[in-house]
Design a protein around this motif. Structure first.
Motif, PDB file in Angstrom:
ATOM      1  N   LEU A 497      -5.298   4.173  10.143  1.00 23.27           N
ATOM      2  CA  LEU A 497      -5.536   2.733  10.070  1.00 23.27           C
ATOM      3  C   LEU A 497      -5.672   2.272   8.617  1.00 23.27           C
ATOM      4  O   LEU A 497      -5.118   1.233   8.218  1.00 23.27           O
ATOM      5  CB  LEU A 497      -6.801   2.387  10.866  1.00 23.27           C
ATOM      6  N   VAL A 498      -6.403   3.040   7.779  1.00 24.11           N
ATOM      7  CA  VAL A 498      -6.558   2.708   6.360  1.00 24.11           C
ATOM      8  C   VAL A 498      -5.208   2.724   5.659  1.00 24.11           C
ATOM      9  O   VAL A 498      -4.886   1.850   4.826  1.00 24.11           O
ATOM     10  CB  VAL A 498      -7.539   3.689   5.689  1.00 24.11           C
ATOM     11  N   PHE A 499      -4.369   3.715   5.985  1.00 21.29           N
ATOM     12  CA  PHE A 499      -3.053   3.815   5.371  1.00 21.29           C
ATOM     13  C   PHE A 499      -2.202   2.600   5.710  1.00 21.29           C
ATOM     14  O   PHE A 499      -1.486   2.055   4.858  1.00 21.29           O
ATOM     15  CB  PHE A 499      -2.368   5.101   5.848  1.00 21.29           C
ATOM     16  N   VAL A 500      -2.258   2.138   6.950  1.00 22.00           N
ATOM     17  CA  VAL A 500      -1.474   0.969   7.365  1.00 22.00           C
ATOM     18  C   VAL A 500      -1.938  -0.277   6.614  1.00 22.00           C
ATOM     19  O   VAL A 500      -1.127  -1.115   6.158  1.00 22.00           O
ATOM     20  CB  VAL A 500      -1.568   0.760   8.887  1.00 22.00           C
ATOM     21  N   LEU A 506       0.233  -3.811  -0.184  1.00 19.03           N
ATOM     22  CA  LEU A 506       1.223  -3.581  -1.214  1.00 19.03           C
ATOM     23  C   LEU A 506       2.497  -4.390  -0.945  1.00 19.03           C
ATOM     24  O   LEU A 506       3.139  -4.904  -1.869  1.00 19.03           O
ATOM     25  CB  LEU A 506       1.570  -2.098  -1.311  1.00 19.03           C
ATOM     26  N   CYS A 507       2.862  -4.491   0.274  1.00 22.80           N
ATOM     27  CA  CYS A 507       4.056  -5.241   0.644  1.00 22.80           C
ATOM     28  C   CYS A 507       3.862  -6.739   0.362  1.00 22.80           C
ATOM     29  O   CYS A 507       4.815  -7.461   0.028  1.00 22.80           O
ATOM     30  CB  CYS A 507       4.390  -5.025   2.111  1.00 22.80           C
TER      31      CYS A 507
END
Length: 508
Positions: A497-500, A506-507
């Motif tokens: 979840l943190v990675f998403v 960033l996007c």
């Protein structure tokens, strides 16, 4: 008598060896030796219970050699009845103090070898209480012609396996000279409790007049002796039809002819037990058939029970244990008490159905399984539960196994049921702990009457031992993952979840 003073009769030698040597000097031939045995039985009857049993067993073997031993049986029974009245029996003991066989027992053994012998032996004797030798049997009253006609009208139609139907056809051919005769199968072979090794129980039903005329039986024979004579005649006719003879059980409540029939493709012959004018077991079989159809678990539990009872050495009426029929009733009663089976003889389900047979009235009422509302019971029924019931819950000595009532009542609630036979010579403690099993249609019949001394305790101990073994076999507890293993999936989900979230920022 001079021969008996030879070295073979020395105190250390058994009486049997003396008789064997004497027999080698005697005349051969079955007729002569059978007469010698009869003379010896008159002059020197068996003086111990064990000797009497052995004599009876040897007479049965003699009978298989087509020797007429009816007079031998009569003399043996009269002598044992006399001993029974005296309340004592005598046993031979040799000079070393060790019990040996009776003179008569040895004589009978010599007859089987085709030799004759007569001798007397010097010995000391000891006295002991007479035990478990039945000398009196209930007077067998033959049914009237009207009773036979009425009984045949209401006999249940039980489906028989093909091999049983073939045996019935052959028996009807052997009895073709008897007008109106019927041959019916009952017992485990047609009750649903059968397996490949099950014997076939058969009953011949006919009037006394038709049996006398069709089998050419001598006049003047009545009651118990008449049944035995009919079975003797039937034995000869069945042997002509390919049956093999095994044994004629004369001294029993119901005389039984044991024959053997060999089917093609079958390694061993099929044993057939044949009785005369004994129709009530047909209703017992129908009752058990209905219970097996309602809940097939009864069959599964009984088959496990049968294997267990054989391995524990607690089954077999000829050996002084409960019969297979008694164990089937015990299984049904256990399931009734647990709520898995109904009581088909309950007055709420059916009306009385009185039938008269041999001067006595019997209520053969039972409800059909289709006529009662009984759904599948949601209760666990297992062999382990059966064992636990009779080792922990059933009240030995007070409770009664009664599928007729289907409930746990005490023996005082069954006043018609007969107490144990006095000739069993059981101790007061044994009598107080006896298991009581009521026959569903013969209310006065207690199936515990076949038990020999100490066999009731052996049966109860077997239940307790098996229950103890069952209680030690525990189902392993379900293994759950440890706390660390349980937390790993949640941690991985958190990282994902943190990675998403980081990727989304960033996007943007």
């Amino acid at each position: 008598s001079s021969a008996c003073n030879s070295s073979c009769c020395a105190p250390a030698a058994p009486v049997a060896s003396c008789l064997t040597r004497l027999a080698s000097q005697a005349m051969g031939g079955k007729a002569q030796t059978a007469q010698d045995a009869l003379d010896s039985l008159k002059q020197t009857p068996p003086r111990s219970l064990q000797a009497a049993r052995n004599v009876r067993a040897q007479l049965q073997k003699l009978e298989q050699q087509h020797v007429d031993v009816r007079e031998h049986y009569e003399i043996l029974d009269r002598h044992m009845e006399k001993l029974n009245k005296e309340g004592r029996t005598t046993k031979f003991v040799n000079g070393t103090g060790r019990a040996t066989m009776d003179v008569m027992e040895g004589t009978i053994r010599d007859v089987l070898n085709g030799n004759g012998a007569s001798s007397s032996s010097s010995s000391i004797t000891i006295t002991a209480p007479l035990r478990d030798y039945p000398t009196k049997f209930p007077a067998a009253v033959m049914p009237t012609a009207d009773e036979v006609v009425e009984m045949c009208k209401i006999l249940p139609n039980l489906d028989s396996p093909p091999h049983v139907s073939n045996i019935i056809k052959i028996m009807l051919q052997a009895l073709s000279a008897v007008t109106g005769v019927q041959v019916r199968a009952f017992g485990s072979a047609v009750s649903g409790f059968c397996d490949e090794a099950s014997d076939v129980d058969l009953v011949v039903i006919a009037t006394e007049a038709d049996l006398v005329k069709g089998l050419e039986i001598e006049s003047g024979i009545t009651g118990h002796d008449f049944k035995i004579r009919v079975l003797e005649k039937l034995k000869s006719r069945l042997q002509e039809c390919g049956f093999g003879y095994q044994q004629l059980i004369r001294r029993a409540r119901v005389p039984t002819l044991k024959m053997n029939f060999q089917f093609s493709g079958r390694r061993e012959g099929l044993e057939c037990d044949i009785s005369l004018n004994n129709p009530l077991p047909l209703f017992n079989t129908q009752l058990l058939n209905e219970y097996a159809a309602i809940d097939p678990r009864a069959i599964e539990v009984y088959r496990e029970c049968k294997l267990w009872a054989k391995s524990a050495g607690v089954q077999g009426a000829p050996e002084g244990h409960l019969s297979s029929y008694a164990f089937r009733l015990m299984v049904v009663f256990y399931m009734q008490v647990k709520g898995a089976l109904p009581c088909l003889q309950d007055r709420l389900h059916a009306k009385p159905k009185i039938v008269k047979w041999a001067g006595r009235e019997h209520d053969v009422m039972m409800a059909d399984r289709a006529s009662i509302a009984w759904g599948p019971a949601k209760v666990e029924i297992t062999f382990s539960g059966f064992v636990h019931f009779y080792s922990e819950e059933f009240r030995w000595g007070e409770g009664v196994v009664s599928v007729r009532t289907g409930r746990c009542f005490v023996k005082d609630d069954y006043p018609q049921m007969t107490p144990p036979n006095s000739w069993r010579a059981m101790t007061p403690k044994e009598l107080a702990e006896l298991i009581h099993i009521e026959d569903p249609f013969e209310k006065e019949r207690n199936l515990n009457t076949v038990l020999w001394p100490r066999h009731n305790a052996k049966l109860r101990d077997a239940f307790v031992k098996q229950n103890s073994i069952n209680s030690q076999i525990r189902i392993p507890e379900r293994q759950f993952p440890s706390a660390k293993l349980v937390q790993i999936p949640y941690f991985a989900l958190y990282c994902a979840l943190v990675f998403v979230l980081v990727l989304s920022s960033l996007c943007l």
